[in-house]
Design an enzyme around this catalytic site. Structure first.
Site, PDB file in Angstrom:
ATOM      1  N   ASP A  74       0.864  -1.259   0.065  1.00 60.68           N
ATOM      2  CA  ASP A  74      -0.020   0.033   0.016  1.00 60.68           C
ATOM      3  C   ASP A  74       0.763   1.441   0.114  1.00 60.68           C
ATOM      4  O   ASP A  74       0.513   2.346  -0.242  1.00 60.68           O
ATOM      5  CB  ASP A  74      -0.956   0.094   1.250  1.00 60.68           C
ATOM      6  CG  ASP A  74      -1.916   1.083   1.354  1.00 60.68           C
ATOM      7  OD1 ASP A  74      -2.475   1.314   0.041  1.00 60.68           O
ATOM      8  OD2 ASP A  74      -2.345   1.558   2.255  1.00 60.68           O
ATOM      9  N   ASP A  77       1.831   1.702  -4.083  1.00 64.20           N
ATOM     10  CA  ASP A  77       0.975   1.757  -5.357  1.00 64.20           C
ATOM     11  C   ASP A  77       0.603   3.177  -5.604  1.00 64.20           C
ATOM     12  O   ASP A  77       0.494   3.563  -6.665  1.00 64.20           O
ATOM     13  CB  ASP A  77      -0.353   0.920  -5.177  1.00 64.20           C
ATOM     14  CG  ASP A  77      -0.792   1.242  -3.638  1.00 64.20           C
ATOM     15  OD1 ASP A  77      -0.520   2.366  -3.025  1.00 64.20           O
ATOM     16  OD2 ASP A  77      -1.930   0.731  -3.413  1.00 64.20           O
ATOM     17  N   GLY A  78       0.458   3.859  -4.559  1.00 64.36           N
ATOM     18  CA  GLY A  78       0.314   5.390  -4.848  1.00 64.36           C
ATOM     19  C   GLY A  78       1.423   6.080  -5.262  1.00 64.36           C
ATOM     20  O   GLY A  78       1.342   7.101  -6.296  1.00 64.36           O
ATOM     21  N   SER A  88      -6.295   5.816 -11.546  1.00 61.83           N
ATOM     22  CA  SER A  88      -7.630   5.371 -12.208  1.00 61.83           C
ATOM     23  C   SER A  88      -8.401   5.382 -11.076  1.00 61.83           C
ATOM     24  O   SER A  88      -8.330   5.108 -10.067  1.00 61.83           O
ATOM     25  CB  SER A  88      -7.515   4.428 -12.845  1.00 61.83           C
ATOM     26  OG  SER A  88      -6.873   3.272 -12.111  1.00 61.83           O
ATOM     27  N   ASP A  95      -7.467  -0.392  -4.317  1.00 68.36           N
ATOM     28  CA  ASP A  95      -6.841   0.230  -3.186  1.00 68.36           C
ATOM     29  C   ASP A  95      -7.631   0.076  -1.668  1.00 68.36           C
ATOM     30  O   ASP A  95      -7.338  -0.245  -0.719  1.00 68.36           O
ATOM     31  CB  ASP A  95      -6.028   1.239  -3.447  1.00 68.36           C
ATOM     32  CG  ASP A  95      -5.323   1.810  -1.882  1.00 68.36           C
ATOM     33  OD1 ASP A  95      -4.330   1.079  -1.909  1.00 68.36           O
ATOM     34  OD2 ASP A  95      -5.449   2.750  -1.474  1.00 68.36           O
ATOM     35  N   ASP A  99      -7.721  -2.340   1.303  1.00 68.21           N
ATOM     36  CA  ASP A  99      -7.254  -2.087   2.740  1.00 68.21           C
ATOM     37  C   ASP A  99      -8.357  -2.390   3.741  1.00 68.21           C
ATOM     38  O   ASP A  99      -8.035  -2.913   4.856  1.00 68.21           O
ATOM     39  CB  ASP A  99      -7.313  -0.494   2.621  1.00 68.21           C
ATOM     40  CG  ASP A  99      -6.104  -0.027   2.067  1.00 68.21           C
ATOM     41  OD1 ASP A  99      -4.914  -0.698   1.903  1.00 68.21           O
ATOM     42  OD2 ASP A  99      -5.961   1.175   1.672  1.00 68.21           O
TER      43      ASP A  99
END
Length: 258
Positions: A74, A77-78, A88, A95, A99
């Protein structure tokens, strides 16, 4: 080119510019959204959660490693979404759901490992899901730009001060999120007897001093987020999308002078 063949009038010039920009955007976005790097990381996180679920009760060391690896994904990815301009709606939902599913699953197993505290873990699970669902729906369904991020200042302009401070300060946001997750991870490691005996006092001290306060604060934010989102949806129902005043404005104008 298309723009060269366009008439020179202002109206047609704007139309041609818009179409040319759309064409350039399509050429730039050749990679299918499902194959964006952040989304590939998301798929890997989901697979690791599957390993965690399968091994949580029988092979706790493997389960813990898989969960921590999924949680670490996590953090990346950002980063790749921004670096390669691969944001997107699909990726954002993937995401968010990953979580929430991860936290809910870990809390479920903590309820099994700590049967006398199962009610507490169920309550934390319920609050986490309800809070984020209300918040995501209230921001995604707002009038105007439907693509606004749920952490954006515009999306939070009518929310309470706790929520605005939480999302505006990345260090605070990161600390509360990480401390909450690591609190649950530490509880799992202690219950599953993964920690070596010499390291257990250090882990318990870290849990009490550094992690637990952040976890408690995160639950306060979750309550504020749930209440704020619910109030926002109720205001829209009452006043309409564009004319809904803030809660303070409603309170301040509740009594009109005679």
């Amino acid at each position: 080119s298309f723009s060269a063949a366009c008439p020179t009038t202002s109206r047609w010039s704007k139309l041609c510019s818009t179409r040319a920009a759309m064409g350039a955007s399509k050429k730039k976005q050749k990679l299918p959204i499902l194959l964006y790097i952040p989304n590939l990381i998301g798929y890997a996180r989901v697979a690791l959660l599957g390993v965690f679920y399968a091994a949580a009760l029988d092979r706790p060391a493997l389960a813990l490693a898989a969960y921590v690896a999924s949680f670490a994904g996590d953090l990346f990815d950002g980063y790749f979404a921004k670096k390669y301009d691969q944001r997107s709606t699909f990726g954002g939902v993937l995401d968010m759901v990953t979580d929430r599913v991860a936290t809910a699953g870990l809390l479920s197993f903590l309820g099994i490992l700590y049967p006398r505290r199962a009610g507490i873990f169920t309550a934390l699970q319920t609050l986490d899901i309800a809070s984020h669902w209300f918040h995501m729906y209230s921001t995604a369904s707002a009038a105007g730009d439907a693509s606004k991020h749920h952490k954006a200042a515009d999306a939070l302009r009518r929310r309470n001060v706790v929520l605005r401070i939480y999302y505006a300060s990345y260090p605070l946001f990161a600390y509360l999120c990480v401390s909450a997750e690591l609190t649950y991870v530490a509880l799992y490691a202690i219950a599953a007897d993964i920690c070596p005996a010499p390291a257990r006092p250090a882990v318990e001290t870290l849990y009490v001093v550094a992690l637990l306060p952040g976890c408690v604060a995160k639950q306060v934010v979750n309550v504020a987020q749930l209440a704020s989102a619910a109030a926002e949806l109720a205001r829209r129902d009452t006043f309409g999308e564009e004319d809904a005043p803030s809660l303070g404005a409603i309170d301040g104008h509740a009594k009109k002078p005679s």
